[in-house]
Design a protein around this motif. Sequence first.
Motif, mmCIF file in Angstrom:
data_model
loop_
_atom_site.group_PDB
_atom_site.id
_atom_site.type_symbol
_atom_site.label_atom_id
_atom_site.label_comp_id
_atom_site.label_asym_id
_atom_site.label_seq_id
_atom_site.Cartn_x
_atom_site.Cartn_y
_atom_site.Cartn_z
ATOM 1 N N LEU A 44 0.832 -1.204 0.000
ATOM 2 C CA LEU A 44 0.000 0.000 0.000
ATOM 3 C C LEU A 44 0.865 1.252 0.000
ATOM 4 O O LEU A 44 0.585 2.211 -0.735
ATOM 5 N N ALA A 45 1.913 1.242 0.797
ATOM 6 C CA ALA A 45 2.816 2.392 0.851
ATOM 7 C C ALA A 45 3.530 2.585 -0.480
ATOM 8 O O ALA A 45 3.721 3.720 -0.929
ATOM 9 N N VAL A 148 -7.087 11.819 -12.383
ATOM 10 C CA VAL A 148 -7.785 10.659 -11.814
ATOM 11 C C VAL A 148 -7.635 9.453 -12.734
ATOM 12 O O VAL A 148 -7.379 8.331 -12.273
ATOM 13 N N GLU A 149 -7.757 9.673 -14.037
ATOM 14 C CA GLU A 149 -7.621 8.581 -14.995
ATOM 15 C C GLU A 149 -6.203 8.009 -14.981
ATOM 16 O O GLU A 149 -6.018 6.781 -15.026
ATOM 17 N N LEU A 150 -5.212 8.896 -14.924
ATOM 18 C CA LEU A 150 -3.822 8.432 -14.849
ATOM 19 C C LEU A 150 -3.566 7.660 -13.561
ATOM 20 O O LEU A 150 -2.888 6.626 -13.562
ATOM 21 N N THR A 151 -4.102 8.173 -12.457
ATOM 22 C CA THR A 151 -3.913 7.510 -11.166
ATOM 23 C C THR A 151 -4.555 6.130 -11.164
ATOM 24 O O THR A 151 -3.975 5.152 -10.659
ATOM 25 N N ALA A 152 -5.758 6.026 -11.723
ATOM 26 C CA ALA A 152 -6.439 4.732 -11.793
ATOM 27 C C ALA A 152 -5.661 3.758 -12.673
ATOM 28 O O ALA A 152 -5.511 2.572 -12.330
ATOM 29 N N THR A 153 -5.156 4.253 -13.801
ATOM 30 C CA THR A 153 -4.350 3.407 -14.690
ATOM 31 C C THR A 153 -3.090 2.933 -13.977
ATOM 32 O O THR A 153 -2.712 1.751 -14.058
ATOM 33 N N MET A 154 -2.429 3.859 -13.278
ATOM 34 C CA MET A 154 -1.235 3.520 -12.511
ATOM 35 C C MET A 154 -1.537 2.438 -11.484
ATOM 36 O O MET A 154 -0.787 1.464 -11.331
ATOM 37 N N ALA A 155 -2.663 2.586 -10.770
ATOM 38 C CA ALA A 155 -3.028 1.627 -9.727
ATOM 39 C C ALA A 155 -3.242 0.236 -10.310
ATOM 40 O O ALA A 155 -2.763 -0.770 -9.753
ATOM 41 N N LEU A 158 0.250 -1.239 -11.376
ATOM 42 C CA LEU A 158 1.109 -1.569 -10.241
ATOM 43 C C LEU A 158 0.565 -2.734 -9.424
ATOM 44 O O LEU A 158 1.325 -3.606 -8.981
ATOM 45 N N ILE A 159 -0.748 -2.753 -9.212
ATOM 46 C CA ILE A 159 -1.342 -3.854 -8.449
ATOM 47 C C ILE A 159 -1.112 -5.177 -9.174
ATOM 48 O O ILE A 159 -0.741 -6.185 -8.562
ATOM 49 N N ALA A 160 -1.313 -5.195 -10.500
ATOM 50 C CA ALA A 160 -1.104 -6.423 -11.270
ATOM 51 C C ALA A 160 0.346 -6.888 -11.194
ATOM 52 O O ALA A 160 0.625 -8.077 -10.960
ATOM 53 N N ILE A 161 1.283 -5.953 -11.362
ATOM 54 C CA ILE A 161 2.703 -6.308 -11.346
ATOM 55 C C ILE A 161 3.147 -6.779 -9.969
ATOM 56 O O ILE A 161 3.769 -7.843 -9.823
ATOM 57 N N ASP A 162 2.815 -6.008 -8.935
ATOM 58 C CA ASP A 162 3.301 -6.329 -7.591
ATOM 59 C C ASP A 162 2.687 -7.614 -7.050
ATOM 60 O O ASP A 162 3.371 -8.403 -6.389
ATOM 61 N N LEU A 163 1.411 -7.836 -7.321
ATOM 62 C CA LEU A 163 0.790 -9.076 -6.857
ATOM 63 C C LEU A 163 1.359 -10.289 -7.597
ATOM 64 O O LEU A 163 1.461 -11.381 -7.021
#
Length: 203
Positions: A44-45, A148-155, A158-163
Amino acid sequence: MHLASLLIFAAALFVAAGSPGPSIAALVARVISKGFRDVFPFLLAMWIGEGIWLSLAVFGLAVVAQTFHLAFVVVKWVGVLYLAYLAWKMWTAPVDAKDGEMPREDSAGKLFFAGMAVTLGNPKIMMFYLALLPTIIDLASVSLVGWVELTATMAVVLIAIDLAWVLAASQARKLLRSKRAMKIANRVSATTMAGAAAAIAAR
């Protein structure tokens, strides 16, 4: 924002974030050493930290980052020192875990601080958002909705890669049950964590 711009950003971020670096090394070392159940404050951090760098770039605060360069240098070295401390703890961690359990995890607050320090102090991430991103996206034309769109895309990226990295490290950890294997895992994880600290310090 145009879909094409978001896809280009997602592709560039996928390549940059997916390549092994100090943050990924720290994440994998943590999962192999301690398991995945307590790693989510760290994750999360990391995600929040990347969101901070993205916001700095989008809202034209690259100048602020350069003006207050000393503050970011301090954050960097705090992250280096804390990673070195974690590496020492892993190297000296006991291997007398019972019933196949790994040693007790650190607090969520400590893990969150470690993840934030690693992300904010990682020059690779800093350079992507403050130097490379402006060549991909016209930041001057990004509205609040675009951010907001960039932030959502980033999330999502990153979530897919890190998980995926967490899953891979977790599968490797299942092989590490004996005391000897646990000791080797701790030493390898400590070395990797120290390597992450050295990588941040050297850049």
